[in-house]
Scaffold this motif. Structure first.
Motif, PDB file in Angstrom:
ATOM      1  N   LEU A 167      54.292  64.453  62.604  1.00 40.96           N
ATOM      2  CA  LEU A 167      53.253  63.532  62.179  1.00 40.96           C
ATOM      3  C   LEU A 167      53.885  62.403  61.381  1.00 40.96           C
ATOM      4  CD1 LEU A 167      50.486  66.030  61.047  1.00 40.96           C
ATOM      5  CD2 LEU A 167      50.559  64.693  63.142  1.00 40.96           C
ATOM      6  N   LEU A 168      53.374  61.199  61.555  1.00 38.16           N
ATOM      7  CA  LEU A 168      53.911  60.032  60.876  1.00 38.16           C
ATOM      8  C   LEU A 168      52.871  59.441  59.940  1.00 38.16           C
ATOM      9  CD1 LEU A 168      55.429  58.181  63.976  1.00 38.16           C
ATOM     10  CD2 LEU A 168      56.636  59.666  62.377  1.00 38.16           C
ATOM     11  N   THR A 169      53.339  58.891  58.832  1.00 42.07           N
ATOM     12  CA  THR A 169      52.438  58.099  58.002  1.00 42.07           C
ATOM     13  C   THR A 169      52.225  56.776  58.709  1.00 42.07           C
ATOM     14  OG1 THR A 169      54.184  56.996  56.768  1.00 42.07           O
ATOM     15  CG2 THR A 169      53.396  59.129  55.900  1.00 42.07           C
ATOM     16  N   LEU A 170      51.216  56.031  58.289  1.00 41.79           N
ATOM     17  CA  LEU A 170      50.975  54.727  58.896  1.00 41.79           C
ATOM     18  C   LEU A 170      52.190  53.815  58.684  1.00 41.79           C
ATOM     19  CD1 LEU A 170      49.043  52.992  60.484  1.00 41.79           C
ATOM     20  CD2 LEU A 170      48.023  52.264  58.327  1.00 41.79           C
ATOM     21  N   GLY A 171      52.800  53.873  57.502  1.00 39.39           N
ATOM     22  CA  GLY A 171      53.997  53.074  57.234  1.00 39.39           C
ATOM     23  C   GLY A 171      55.147  53.439  58.158  1.00 39.39           C
ATOM     24  N   ASP A 172      55.344  54.742  58.393  1.00 36.71           N
ATOM     25  CA  ASP A 172      56.388  55.190  59.328  1.00 36.71           C
ATOM     26  C   ASP A 172      56.114  54.645  60.724  1.00 36.71           C
ATOM     27  OD1 ASP A 172      57.583  56.710  57.320  1.00 36.71           O
ATOM     28  OD2 ASP A 172      56.599  58.576  57.946  1.00 36.71           O
ATOM     29  N   TRP A 173      54.836  54.711  61.145  1.00 35.78           N
ATOM     30  CA  TRP A 173      54.455  54.256  62.486  1.00 35.78           C
ATOM     31  C   TRP A 173      54.745  52.769  62.647  1.00 35.78           C
ATOM     32  CZ3 TRP A 173      53.561  55.082  67.319  1.00 35.78           C
ATOM     33  CH2 TRP A 173      52.864  54.145  68.066  1.00 35.78           C
ATOM     34  N   ILE A 174      54.338  51.967  61.666  1.00 33.22           N
ATOM     35  CA  ILE A 174      54.521  50.520  61.735  1.00 33.22           C
ATOM     36  C   ILE A 174      56.001  50.158  61.794  1.00 33.22           C
ATOM     37  CG2 ILE A 174      54.226  48.368  60.417  1.00 33.22           C
ATOM     38  CD1 ILE A 174      51.474  49.507  59.546  1.00 33.22           C
ATOM     39  N   SER A 175      56.859  50.943  61.135  1.00 36.64           N
ATOM     40  CA  SER A 175      58.290  50.629  61.104  1.00 36.64           C
ATOM     41  C   SER A 175      59.034  51.042  62.376  1.00 36.64           C
ATOM     42  CB  SER A 175      58.949  51.272  59.884  1.00 36.64           C
ATOM     43  OG  SER A 175      58.974  52.681  60.026  1.00 36.64           O
TER      44      SER A 175
END
Length: 109
Positions: free
Chosen positions: A7-15
């Motif tokens: 699972l990714l945080t939104l920040g991880d996803w955006i990066s």
């Protein structure tokens, strides 16, 4: 680069780098503590991240689901369902028994 399998945080996803062969969707199950966040805040966050499909499942009786699709940077309602949801997803038919989500069998740990 190996694609993350957690699972990714939104920040991880955006990066993450843009890789066209990956398809990401979001499904939220409402609860009293997350209802406003799932129905208001996440709309803009998920749209900004480019998540094409966003489904909100409400387990309050009767079980229901609203499906949204990202069109021109905003989510549009693509259908509201209760009971059994029959829809097309990624070119394939998909049937979801929303009532089965709250049966005793579905509740087991």
């Amino acid at each position: 680069m190996e694609w993350p399998r957690d699972l990714l945080t939104l920040g991880d996803w955006i990066s993450l780098p843009e890789i066209s062969e990956y398809h990401v969707e979001a499904v939220e199950v409402l609860s009293e503590g997350t209802r406003r966040t799932d129905q208001v805040t996440k709309f803009s966050e998920y749209a900004e991240a480019g998540i094409e499909h966003y489904w909100i499942v409400d387990l309050d009786s009767p079980n229901s689901m609203i499906t949204y699709r990202l069109i021109d940077e905003d989510y549009e309602n693509f259908g509201e369902f209760s009971g059994v949801a029959e829809l097309e997803f990624a070119g394939s038919p998909l049937t979801l028994d929303l009532n089965a989500l709250t049966t005793p069998r579905a509740q087991r740990p």
